[in-house]
Design an enzyme around this catalytic site. Structure first.
Site, short mmCIF file in Angstrom:
data_model
loop_
_atom_site.label_atom_id
_atom_site.label_comp_id
_atom_site.label_asym_id
_atom_site.label_seq_id
_atom_site.Cartn_x
_atom_site.Cartn_y
_atom_site.Cartn_z
N HIS A 325 -36.31 7.68 -96.75
CA HIS A 325 -37.24 6.64 -96.30
C HIS A 325 -36.78 5.24 -96.65
CE1 HIS A 325 -39.98 10.05 -95.75
NE2 HIS A 325 -40.69 9.25 -94.99
N GLY A 326 -35.95 5.07 -97.65
CA GLY A 326 -35.52 3.72 -97.97
C GLY A 326 -34.58 3.67 -99.16
#
Length: 484
Positions: A325-326
């Site tokens: 996700h990041g």
């Protein structure tokens, strides 16, 4: 280009007109492909080359993997695909993150190393289309599906504009065969597609951006400790915002595809009605959950090698899912918390199975009414713990996350209120209605529910969504998952 913009409405109408011209199927597919590249180019035209390179390499590597009988050469081809896809993903998405952590470690060891910060632009949707092409080459390696017959069909499979930037993450058998024969949407598909597009835009523009984004930004942007009520309302606001934002995108994507006669997989199924954490991941970002299960959790052993390895495999899967996700340690902690929840749930389930056996070795059947009430209580407990994880997902750093958690669970001296009364009321109403709606709809779909509604009532609901959309159209912000 975002779904919630006038530019997209014009683009969509033009694409519908061109796609339905009385021309050959191959010509219509070329129009779809060129339109998909134009849709992607609206962010950063040069990155089309990156998308095209990934498409071409995986098309030929995938075909070679399927036909290659030499095991050594086959593994080499798979490694080439993995290095190519994951290499690009790591460079663009994690390059700066890896360099920053390397510098931190080196300096902690006493070396004075301060390189120039890299100026890397993250291509839109790279995590999504990388996973799409990866599952193709892995499937070819395992011979779990047949190669796509033409480069044109494979290019469309990868770049089909409704799912390109933020999913759903499609598997080869789910979409590629749909390009083999002419497709033209029926009146029912167009009707359902337009309804889903309207609903998705309503979720994004009116609910996520119009009602929940501001209070969430206010709370997560606070530099001081907050009143407990404000802290919780801010986290709940983000909980609703990210659902309406991401589920809104997926709903739009499925609706747009339906208007052209194509079917995309479901990506959300009322996750805040989940009665457990495994149930939550069967309902939240379904296509990513299934990808991580089939291409990571099961290959590293799944639950086949004993309880301890099962817990390790769950944690590895969720840690990497968080990192997907990041490029930030807060996302890793978010994934770790979900991994911990899943491990504890698995432990409790294993213990419950042993204790629920009667003297004959059979499982006692629960009372249905009591089970429903107990199920709702479990859903609220899961929702509570999921909200705790959203703190790490949304907070920019650990300092902010810890300050917000302290505000949520204790009365902090000198804390202050930051949300106006109207925001408090709006967040409370929207979140309560969202949770109740999820519970009511947990075993059905929105199209099934719409089909059961009287035509006049459906018309009123649809009209109300459109009116609110028009009144709220000043919001044209990007979808949250575009950054992933």
């Amino acid at each position: 280009m975002v779904f919630n913009s006038y530019t997209f409405i014009v683009f969509f109408l033009v694409m519908m007109g061109l796609y339905n011209l009385p021309i050959s199927w191959k010509s219509r597919k070329i129009i779809l492909l060129l339109g998909s590249y134009l849709f992607y180019a609206a962010w950063n035209p040069p990155f089309i080359l990156l998308l095209w390179l990934s498409t071409v390499v995986d098309f030929f590597v995938g075909r070679a993997l399927y036909t290659q009988e030499n095991k050594a050469k086959k593994k080499l081809l798979l490694v080439v695909s993995l290095i190519g896809n994951l290499g690009m993903l790591c460079f663009f998405k994690y390059g700066a993150f890896l360099l920053e952590n390397f510098v931190t470690v080196v300096n902690a060891l006493g070396m004075d190393y301060h390189p120039a910060k890299p100026n890397i632009i993250l291509p839109a949707g790279i995590s999504f289309y990388t996973f799409t092409t990866l599952c193709y080459t892995i499937d070819m390696y395992k011979k779990e599906s047949k190669p796509v017959k033409s480069m044109l069909d494979f290019s469309l499979f990868v770049t089909f504009f409704p799912h390109l930037v933020a999913g759903p993450i499609v598997r080869p058998p789910q979409l590629a065969p749909q390009f083999e024969s002419p497709k033209k949407a029926t009146a029912q598909q167009i009707y359902e597609g337009l309804f889903l597009l309207s609903l998705g835009l309503f979720m994004k523009v009116v609910l996520a951006d119009g009602m929940l984004a501001s209070p969430a930004d206010t709370v997560f942007g606070a530099q001081k400790s907050l009143h407990t009520l404000d802290a919780w309302l801010g986290v709940l606001a983000f909980s609703g915002q990210i659902f309406f934002d991401f589920a809104g995108y997926s709903t739009c994507a499925i609706g747009v595809a339906a208007c052209m006669g194509f079917t995309l997989p479901e990506n959300f199924k009322y996750p805040y009605a989940a009665t457990g954490f495994s149930d939550f991941w069967r309902r939240w970002h379904i296509t990513l959950s299934a990808w991580l299960r089939d291409y990571l959790y099961i290959p590293i052993g799944g639950n086949r090698k004993g309880p301890f390895r099962t817990y390790i495999n769950l944690m590895i899967t969720m840690l990497l899912g968080g990192l997907w996700h990041g490029a930030n340690w807060t996302f890793v902690v978010w994934g770790a918390l979900h991994g911990l929840y899943l491990c504890i749930e698995k432990l409790i389930q294993d213990m419950s199975k042993k204790s629920s056996l009667d003297e004959n070795g059979s499982v006692a059947l629960p009372d249905q009414k009591k089970n429903m009430s107990w199920g709702f209580m479990k859903a609220m407990f899961v929702f509570f713990l999921v909200n705790v994880t959203w703190v790490f997902f949304r907070a920019p750093d650990f300092t902010s996350a810890w300050r917000l958690l302290l505000s949520m669970f204790s009365s902090v001296k000198d804390s202050k209120a930051v949300l106006p009364s109207l925001d408090v009321l709006v967040v409370a109403i929207v979140i309560v209605l969202m949770v109740l709606f999820h519970w009511r709809m947990r075993n059905t779909s929105v199209l099934q529910a719409a089909a059961k509604m009287p035509a006049w009532l459906l018309g009123i609901v649809w009209s109300a969504m459109l009116i609110l959309l028009i009144l709220s159209q000043e919001s044209s912000g990007s979808f949250i998952y575009f950054q992933f």
